[in-house]
Write a protein that holds these residues in place. Structure first.
Motif, PDB file in Angstrom:
ATOM      1  N   THR A 294     -61.190   1.229 -51.293  1.00 37.56           N
ATOM      2  CA  THR A 294     -62.810   0.814 -51.287  1.00 37.56           C
ATOM      3  C   THR A 294     -63.052  -0.326 -51.959  1.00 37.56           C
ATOM      4  OG1 THR A 294     -63.041   3.330 -51.259  1.00 37.56           O
ATOM      5  CG2 THR A 294     -64.969   2.109 -51.787  1.00 37.56           C
ATOM      6  N   LEU A 295     -63.849  -1.238 -51.533  1.00 29.38           N
ATOM      7  CA  LEU A 295     -64.237  -2.414 -52.010  1.00 29.38           C
ATOM      8  C   LEU A 295     -65.738  -2.159 -52.741  1.00 29.38           C
ATOM      9  CD1 LEU A 295     -63.699  -5.664 -52.324  1.00 29.38           C
ATOM     10  CD2 LEU A 295     -65.151  -5.881 -50.299  1.00 29.38           C
ATOM     11  N   ILE A 296     -65.618  -2.501 -53.840  1.00 25.91           N
ATOM     12  CA  ILE A 296     -66.988  -1.856 -54.696  1.00 25.91           C
ATOM     13  C   ILE A 296     -67.659  -3.438 -55.358  1.00 25.91           C
ATOM     14  CG2 ILE A 296     -67.708  -0.744 -56.696  1.00 25.91           C
ATOM     15  CD1 ILE A 296     -65.266   0.964 -56.195  1.00 25.91           C
ATOM     16  N   THR A 297     -68.989  -3.447 -55.269  1.00 25.17           N
ATOM     17  CA  THR A 297     -69.636  -4.541 -56.006  1.00 25.17           C
ATOM     18  C   THR A 297     -70.359  -4.036 -57.210  1.00 25.17           C
ATOM     19  OG1 THR A 297     -69.990  -5.978 -53.856  1.00 25.17           O
ATOM     20  CG2 THR A 297     -71.315  -6.376 -55.588  1.00 25.17           C
ATOM     21  N   ASP A 298     -69.902  -4.342 -58.339  1.00 22.77           N
ATOM     22  CA  ASP A 298     -70.557  -3.851 -59.877  1.00 22.77           C
ATOM     23  C   ASP A 298     -71.267  -4.817 -60.125  1.00 22.77           C
ATOM     24  OD1 ASP A 298     -71.059  -2.549 -61.803  1.00 22.77           O
ATOM     25  OD2 ASP A 298     -68.936  -2.648 -62.756  1.00 22.77           O
ATOM     26  N   THR A 299     -72.588  -4.679 -60.149  1.00 19.63           N
ATOM     27  CA  THR A 299     -73.502  -5.974 -60.494  1.00 19.63           C
ATOM     28  C   THR A 299     -73.353  -6.122 -61.895  1.00 19.63           C
ATOM     29  OG1 THR A 299     -74.853  -5.904 -58.619  1.00 19.63           O
ATOM     30  CG2 THR A 299     -75.890  -6.790 -60.219  1.00 19.63           C
ATOM     31  N   GLY A 300     -73.847  -4.762 -62.574  1.00 19.60           N
ATOM     32  CA  GLY A 300     -74.065  -5.039 -64.184  1.00 19.60           C
ATOM     33  C   GLY A 300     -72.569  -5.311 -64.666  1.00 19.60           C
ATOM     34  N   GLY A 301     -71.606  -4.849 -64.092  1.00 14.91           N
ATOM     35  CA  GLY A 301     -70.166  -4.941 -64.629  1.00 14.91           C
ATOM     36  C   GLY A 301     -69.511  -6.320 -64.267  1.00 14.91           C
ATOM     37  N   GLU A 302     -70.292  -7.096 -63.589  1.00 13.87           N
ATOM     38  CA  GLU A 302     -70.267  -8.655 -62.931  1.00 13.87           C
ATOM     39  C   GLU A 302     -68.701  -8.650 -62.796  1.00 13.87           C
ATOM     40  OE1 GLU A 302     -71.403 -11.066 -66.174  1.00 13.87           O
ATOM     41  OE2 GLU A 302     -73.286 -11.238 -65.375  1.00 13.87           O
ATOM     42  N   ARG A 303     -68.556  -7.932 -61.359  1.00 20.21           N
ATOM     43  CA  ARG A 303     -67.179  -8.013 -60.501  1.00 20.21           C
ATOM     44  C   ARG A 303     -67.273  -7.498 -59.434  1.00 20.21           C
ATOM     45  NH1 ARG A 303     -64.259  -2.432 -63.064  1.00 20.21           N
ATOM     46  NH2 ARG A 303     -66.004  -1.248 -63.048  1.00 20.21           N
ATOM     47  N   VAL A 304     -66.311  -7.977 -58.698  1.00 16.12           N
ATOM     48  CA  VAL A 304     -66.034  -7.110 -57.158  1.00 16.12           C
ATOM     49  C   VAL A 304     -64.655  -6.491 -57.398  1.00 16.12           C
ATOM     50  CG1 VAL A 304     -65.947  -7.310 -54.832  1.00 16.12           C
ATOM     51  CG2 VAL A 304     -67.500  -8.814 -56.085  1.00 16.12           C
ATOM     52  N   LEU A 305     -64.469  -5.511 -57.014  1.00 13.89           N
ATOM     53  CA  LEU A 305     -63.083  -4.632 -57.300  1.00 13.89           C
ATOM     54  C   LEU A 305     -62.713  -3.976 -55.867  1.00 13.89           C
ATOM     55  CD1 LEU A 305     -63.377  -1.528 -59.406  1.00 13.89           C
ATOM     56  CD2 LEU A 305     -65.462  -3.086 -59.065  1.00 13.89           C
ATOM     57  N   GLU A 306     -61.499  -3.598 -55.890  1.00  7.96           N
ATOM     58  CA  GLU A 306     -60.937  -2.770 -54.768  1.00  7.96           C
ATOM     59  C   GLU A 306     -60.140  -1.747 -55.487  1.00  7.96           C
ATOM     60  OE1 GLU A 306     -57.730  -3.138 -51.009  1.00  7.96           O
ATOM     61  OE2 GLU A 306     -58.564  -4.999 -51.814  1.00  7.96           O
ATOM     62  N   VAL A 307     -60.378  -0.459 -54.995  1.00  4.23           N
ATOM     63  CA  VAL A 307     -59.915   0.569 -55.444  1.00  4.23           C
ATOM     64  C   VAL A 307     -59.086   1.554 -54.607  1.00  4.23           C
ATOM     65  CG1 VAL A 307     -60.298   2.749 -56.582  1.00  4.23           C
ATOM     66  CG2 VAL A 307     -61.816   1.131 -57.285  1.00  4.23           C
ATOM     67  N   GLN A 309     -56.351   4.450 -52.690  1.00  3.19           N
ATOM     68  CA  GLN A 309     -56.582   6.047 -52.605  1.00  3.19           C
ATOM     69  C   GLN A 309     -56.310   6.824 -53.812  1.00  3.19           C
ATOM     70  OE1 GLN A 309     -55.358   7.304 -48.560  1.00  3.19           O
ATOM     71  NE2 GLN A 309     -54.895   5.204 -48.048  1.00  3.19           N
ATOM     72  N   SER A 310     -55.551   6.412 -54.641  1.00  2.00           N
ATOM     73  CA  SER A 310     -55.181   7.134 -55.917  1.00  2.00           C
ATOM     74  C   SER A 310     -56.439   6.759 -56.761  1.00  2.00           C
ATOM     75  CB  SER A 310     -53.906   6.539 -56.208  1.00  2.00           C
ATOM     76  OG  SER A 310     -52.920   7.026 -55.521  1.00  2.00           O
ATOM     77  N   GLY A 311     -57.252   5.765 -56.776  1.00  2.00           N
ATOM     78  CA  GLY A 311     -58.432   5.555 -57.675  1.00  2.00           C
ATOM     79  C   GLY A 311     -57.915   4.489 -58.537  1.00  2.00           C
ATOM     80  N   ASP A 312     -56.730   3.792 -58.372  1.00  2.00           N
ATOM     81  CA  ASP A 312     -56.352   2.582 -59.121  1.00  2.00           C
ATOM     82  C   ASP A 312     -57.037   1.282 -58.460  1.00  2.00           C
ATOM     83  OD1 ASP A 312     -55.101   4.318 -60.772  1.00  2.00           O
ATOM     84  OD2 ASP A 312     -53.346   4.129 -59.203  1.00  2.00           O
ATOM     85  N   ILE A 313     -57.542   0.445 -59.740  1.00  2.00           N
ATOM     86  CA  ILE A 313     -57.950  -0.856 -59.321  1.00  2.00           C
ATOM     87  C   ILE A 313     -56.810  -1.683 -58.979  1.00  2.00           C
ATOM     88  CG2 ILE A 313     -59.237  -2.816 -60.069  1.00  2.00           C
ATOM     89  CD1 ILE A 313     -60.696  -1.369 -62.053  1.00  2.00           C
ATOM     90  N   VAL A 314     -56.852  -2.226 -57.683  1.00  2.00           N
ATOM     91  CA  VAL A 314     -55.854  -3.037 -57.129  1.00  2.00           C
ATOM     92  C   VAL A 314     -56.002  -4.412 -57.000  1.00  2.00           C
ATOM     93  CG1 VAL A 314     -54.575  -1.264 -56.198  1.00  2.00           C
ATOM     94  CG2 VAL A 314     -56.091  -2.544 -54.966  1.00  2.00           C
ATOM     95  N   TRP A 315     -57.363  -4.734 -57.113  1.00  2.00           N
ATOM     96  CA  TRP A 315     -57.910  -6.332 -57.029  1.00  2.00           C
ATOM     97  C   TRP A 315     -59.141  -6.311 -57.473  1.00  2.00           C
ATOM     98  CZ3 TRP A 315     -62.094  -8.512 -55.005  1.00  2.00           C
ATOM     99  CH2 TRP A 315     -62.115 -10.142 -54.378  1.00  2.00           C
ATOM    100  N   GLN A 316     -59.507  -7.368 -58.428  1.00  2.00           N
ATOM    101  CA  GLN A 316     -60.496  -7.483 -59.163  1.00  2.00           C
ATOM    102  C   GLN A 316     -61.019  -8.955 -59.476  1.00  2.00           C
ATOM    103  OE1 GLN A 316     -61.945  -4.687 -62.196  1.00  2.00           O
ATOM    104  NE2 GLN A 316     -61.631  -6.239 -63.526  1.00  2.00           N
ATOM    105  N   LEU A 317     -62.282  -9.318 -58.970  1.00  2.00           N
ATOM    106  CA  LEU A 317     -62.676 -10.886 -59.242  1.00  2.00           C
ATOM    107  C   LEU A 317     -64.002 -10.571 -60.195  1.00  2.00           C
ATOM    108  CD1 LEU A 317     -62.043 -13.596 -58.520  1.00  2.00           C
ATOM    109  CD2 LEU A 317     -63.618 -13.087 -56.481  1.00  2.00           C
ATOM    110  N   GLU A 318     -63.879 -11.415 -61.168  1.00  2.00           N
ATOM    111  CA  GLU A 318     -65.130 -11.552 -62.063  1.00  2.00           C
ATOM    112  C   GLU A 318     -65.984 -12.539 -61.409  1.00  2.00           C
ATOM    113  OE1 GLU A 318     -65.069 -10.041 -65.068  1.00  2.00           O
ATOM    114  OE2 GLU A 318     -62.880  -9.240 -64.777  1.00  2.00           O
ATOM    115  N   VAL A 319     -67.214 -11.950 -61.200  1.00  2.00           N
ATOM    116  CA  VAL A 319     -68.482 -12.664 -60.643  1.00  2.00           C
ATOM    117  C   VAL A 319     -69.634 -12.564 -61.389  1.00  2.00           C
ATOM    118  CG1 VAL A 319     -69.436 -13.194 -58.345  1.00  2.00           C
ATOM    119  CG2 VAL A 319     -67.190 -12.607 -58.229  1.00  2.00           C
ATOM    120  N   PRO A 320     -70.464 -13.506 -61.668  1.00  2.00           N
ATOM    121  CA  PRO A 320     -71.836 -13.130 -62.258  1.00  2.00           C
ATOM    122  C   PRO A 320     -72.710 -12.641 -61.139  1.00  2.00           C
ATOM    123  CG  PRO A 320     -70.938 -15.483 -62.708  1.00  2.00           C
ATOM    124  CD  PRO A 320     -70.180 -14.950 -61.715  1.00  2.00           C
ATOM    125  N   HIS A 321     -73.336 -11.208 -61.617  1.00  4.47           N
ATOM    126  CA  HIS A 321     -74.271 -10.719 -60.875  1.00  4.47           C
ATOM    127  C   HIS A 321     -74.040 -10.711 -59.391  1.00  4.47           C
ATOM    128  CE1 HIS A 321     -78.219  -9.162 -61.487  1.00  4.47           C
ATOM    129  NE2 HIS A 321     -78.543  -9.340 -60.423  1.00  4.47           N
TER     130      HIS A 321
END
Length: 434
Positions: A294-307, A309-321
């Motif tokens: 699952t690809l998630i956009t976390d606006t307040g957390g200032e990141r885009v992440l990929e989770v 099937q086990s719920g682990d973050i396997v990819w993350q990019l720090e991005v402002p807003h």
């Protein structure tokens, strides 16, 4: 001295934030199999594209704000997106500024060529944007119109609007947000395979289904107004059809600081999956990828992440807003992704009940900021995050909070002394006579 220390902290935060914004990607960002496209709105207006190795291959900040972005079918490295320009000066197109110009554009990320698809001027800028548009065919698109509280389909060649659904037909103006200011806040539309349109009514805390011929499909509505345990001002729901384990809806449950999925069984929506961590705050997009991740956009957390099937973050990019994120070469949004029920996904939520705030070490300022956040409603925190300058990162949050409190206290003392010097004295409205 305290104000000087706070100013130094803010300056440091601004400097570190500025540096982060111009970094293509963190050195430890894992590689992916596909390109990633991200939009930014609010504090920063930009559309960005990253290659699988994490390098930035495209950026464009021509518009004030960028919202939903979708890959164009059968056209490599090409996307369509909704964007808004704020008109600050008086003109024949904006006699009472600020106004807005909403535009749907198509961009080739390889060549940089940008083509305007459709545009409209709006008399106001606040709650006047188009956050989403979904393409039906070569000529027709469906648009979520926040200013008019409507969903409409337009022929982009003739610019004729061919059908409209007005929220006032099915919802009272006494509910939701303030009317006529920001009553519904229609922030997402999706045209389904059977011709229905799914729409997100943020301020009513509901995802609705619309038949262009007959209107609202009442018994398919997900959520209910002010039933925050279900949804709380959600963004960007994605529909997963029966052929991929649905009917199901993956949705960013924004004010609850989580991503959820609901499965439709026996005519009712049942929650089947939830994901959050201690950093998540105000997510605004979630896409189920063909891999099951699952690809998630976390606006307040200032990141885009990929989770995974086990719920682990396997990819993350720090991005402002960030607002929206898409993985190219995987289809539009959750196309190709299966439901949580079909995948057997298990929910994961943060054990640290901190209201979904970003877990950042603020040093000596931490206790003060924690106290302030415990007293301030989550939607106020969201507004501050949205309205604050793009250079104001987590490192500056502590100094800003303490600096503002100190300045207000100092100003109050100075005002009292100035009034006393002029013979003016203040007293509490309730007092005890001696």
């Amino acid at each position: 001295m305290l104000l000087l220390a706070c100013a130094a902290g803010i300056a440091y935060g601004a400097g570190s934030k500025s540096t982060a914004e111009h970094t293509a990607a963190p050195a430890d960002t894992p590689v992916t199999d596909n390109h990633t496209v991200i939009t930014q709105s609010g504090r920063a207006g930009n559309i960005l594209a990253y290659a699988p190795n994490g390098s930035r291959v495209y950026t464009n900040d021509t518009h004030t704000k960028y919202y939903d972005v979708d890959p164009v079918e059968d056209e490599s490295m090409t996307v369509e997106y909704a964007a808004t320009d704020t008109l600050y000066t008086e003109s024949p197109r904006c006699q009472d500024p600020p106004c807005a110009r909403n535009v749907i554009e198509r961009a080739n990320l390889s060549t940089g060529e940008v083509t305007e698809v459709y545009a409209q001027y709006v008399y106001r800028e606040t709650a006047g944007e188009w956050h989403d548009a979904d393409r039906i065919d070569d000529r027709h698109i469906v648009i979520a119109d926040i200013a008019a509280d409507q969903v409409f389909m337009v022929d982009t060649e003739t610019e004729m609007i061919e059908w409209t659904w007005d929220a006032q037909h099915d919802f009272p103006v006494e509910g939701g947000g303030s009317y006529p200011g920001n009553w519904v806040h229609l922030n997402d539309v999706e045209v389904l395979e059977d011709g229905r349109v799914m729409a997100s009514l943020r301020n009513q805390d509901q995802v609705v289904f619309i038949d262009p011929e007959t209107g609202l499909v009442d018994d398919w509505t997900l959520g209910a107004e002010d039933e925050y345990a279900i949804l709380n001002e959600q963004h960007n729901p994605d529909y997963i059809p029966e052929s991929r384990g649905g009917p199901a809806v993956v949705v960013a449950d924004s004010e609850n600081g989580r991503v959820q999925e609901f499965q439709r069984d026996d005519g009712a929506w049942n929650r089947t999956w939830t994901w959050s961590d201690e950093r998540m705050q105000w997510p605004r997009d979630a896409d189920r990828l063909p891999s099951g991740n699952t690809l998630i956009t976390d606006t307040g957390g200032e990141r885009v992440l990929e989770v995974n099937q086990s719920g682990d973050i396997v990819w993350q990019l720090e991005v402002p807003h960030p607002y929206d994120a898409e993985r190219l070469e995987t289809g539009d949004e959750s196309t190709g992704g299966r439901s949580a029920a079909a995948l057997g996904l298990e929910s994961q939520t943060s054990e640290d009940d901190n209201g979904g705030r970003q877990n950042v070490d603020l040093g000596a300022f931490d206790p003060i900021v924690d106290r302030v956040r415990s007293l301030v409603p989550s939607h106020i925190v969201t507004f501050v995050v949205y309205a604050s300058p793009s250079w104001l990162g987590p490192a500056a949050l502590g100094p800003v909070t303490v600096g503002l409190a100190t300045a207000l206290l100092w100003g109050g003392v100075e005002l009292r002394w100035a009034l006393r010097a002029r013979g003016i004295r203040l007293r509490w409205p309730v007092y005890k006579e001696k």
